[in-house]
Design an enzyme around this catalytic site. Sequence first.
Site, mmCIF file in Angstrom:
data_model
loop_
_atom_site.group_PDB
_atom_site.id
_atom_site.type_symbol
_atom_site.label_atom_id
_atom_site.label_comp_id
_atom_site.label_asym_id
_atom_site.label_seq_id
_atom_site.Cartn_x
_atom_site.Cartn_y
_atom_site.Cartn_z
ATOM 1 N N ASP A 81 20.551 9.698 -52.337
ATOM 2 C CA ASP A 81 20.867 10.738 -53.306
ATOM 3 C C ASP A 81 21.997 10.315 -54.241
ATOM 4 O O ASP A 81 23.125 10.118 -53.803
ATOM 5 C CB ASP A 81 21.257 12.021 -52.570
ATOM 6 C CG ASP A 81 21.368 13.208 -53.489
ATOM 7 O OD1 ASP A 81 21.080 13.058 -54.688
ATOM 8 O OD2 ASP A 81 21.733 14.284 -53.014
ATOM 9 N N ASP A 99 19.721 12.177 -62.470
ATOM 10 C CA ASP A 99 19.773 12.524 -61.050
ATOM 11 C C ASP A 99 18.458 12.167 -60.383
ATOM 12 O O ASP A 99 17.386 12.518 -60.877
ATOM 13 C CB ASP A 99 20.062 14.027 -60.920
ATOM 14 C CG ASP A 99 20.170 14.473 -59.477
ATOM 15 O OD1 ASP A 99 20.813 13.764 -58.683
ATOM 16 O OD2 ASP A 99 19.598 15.523 -59.132
#
Length: 488
Positions: free
Chosen positions: A164, A368
């Site tokens: 992540d 992201d």
Amino acid sequence: MGQKSRNNRLFHSSIILLLVSLSAALSSPFQLQTLLPRPLPSAPTLSWHDSEPESNSLEETSQLDPLSSNTTLEVQLELHHVDALSSEDTPELLFDLRLQRDALRSGTIYSLVSKAVARNPPRAAGRRSGFSSSIISGLAQGSGEYFTRLGVGTPARNLYMVLDTGSDVVWVQCSPCKSCYSQSDPIFDPTKSASFSGIPCRSPLCRSLDSSGCNQRRMCLYQVSYGDGSVTFGDFSTETLTFRRTSVGRVALGCGHDNEGLFVGAAGLLGLGRGILSFPSQTGSRFNRKFSYCLVDRSASSKPSSLVFGDAAIPRGALFTPLLTNPKLDTFYYIELLGISVGGTRVPKISPSLFKMDQDGNGGVIIDSGTSVTRLTQPAYTATRDAFRLGATHLKRAPDFSLFDTCFDLSGQTSVKVPTLVLHFRGADLSLPATNYLIPVDSSGTFCFAFAGTMNGLSIIGNIQQQGFRVAYDLAGSRVGFSPRGCA
């Protein structure tokens, strides 16, 4: 008489400019590209082409301590989408769950940024505040969308770990469990690892946490709190992580003994954000502060996505855009979006000011890996959507679907022409394949424009738009690069 002459000159100049504009328009026809409509993908089969036996080498660990070695490493790992952990679900349910995770994650990102911007002055490095605040964790944001398999401890125990770029802290579930969610692998037992070590409360690592505490032995504790009341709590420690046959020692991570209501399947999370506790920041000297990933389109490719650390992460010919810094929040990767083209023409109502981050940290654009659908601030989205609709009038419209307000009925079609779309970053024009912005949403041939608007000033470039590109994070050079055909 002089005024009349000036008016005539202005009139003739206007006519010439109009003719030039018309000529340019005629010589630059609306650009289209081909989309081959593919159905919603089923859950991928979970297999590891580069699996390695668990390591039992203590010598290897000591040689590859990130705090003492000057050797530069290069590591390549497979990535898999979290859908692979839900193999029994239908494609429609998998997609619905993905949109649910996406809504949770984007909402949490907006909340985190808003709270950070509102904090004045910014949080001082090392300030400790009991457990009143939260560590930023991708699991709190609806989880990352991709995971890998790596070894934890000595000897290494292979575990599924979520990757992540929107998180900093590395952590795993640990026994003994006061409360643990279900995961695919056995719970990690730190007492069986020769390299596990607790972190003293006075350590700079402990003070680096947003939220830390101490146990009776004056060893560091961490806690991650969630908006829905979920929590993970445990020992903040150092441990060895093994990537295939390469081990990196003394990585600071949370060893969670009380974990409730979290992501099911993976054992924990490898934070790839920009903060000082993220894996790239902790191991910067070992991998030259460089990593990249390439996310494949699961509906078009059977090959796995990949993650690379080290100099090999930066592909030749990549187009780079500078990284920007939010003075209030160091986790996210901010880049500068200047405009958007649809059908080969810049969308006229989109100016760089729509994406600009102000001096207080409001607005801007982040890239992201854990957000799926790109969110554009509402004026930019509306202008982009309207331009796309104008160029797609030949396609049969379909009803809105979830957060998507521009959908088409492509049932029975084997090939369709759709407007081209380019994201113009500073120094890098990203020309998207059609599959990166017109995606299937059901099994009936409905395809939707995979962008959404947000009333928040912050825009998010999601992973659907990143598919097929190698996205390179060169933190040493403070830049992000894009390379087409990066998954080849």
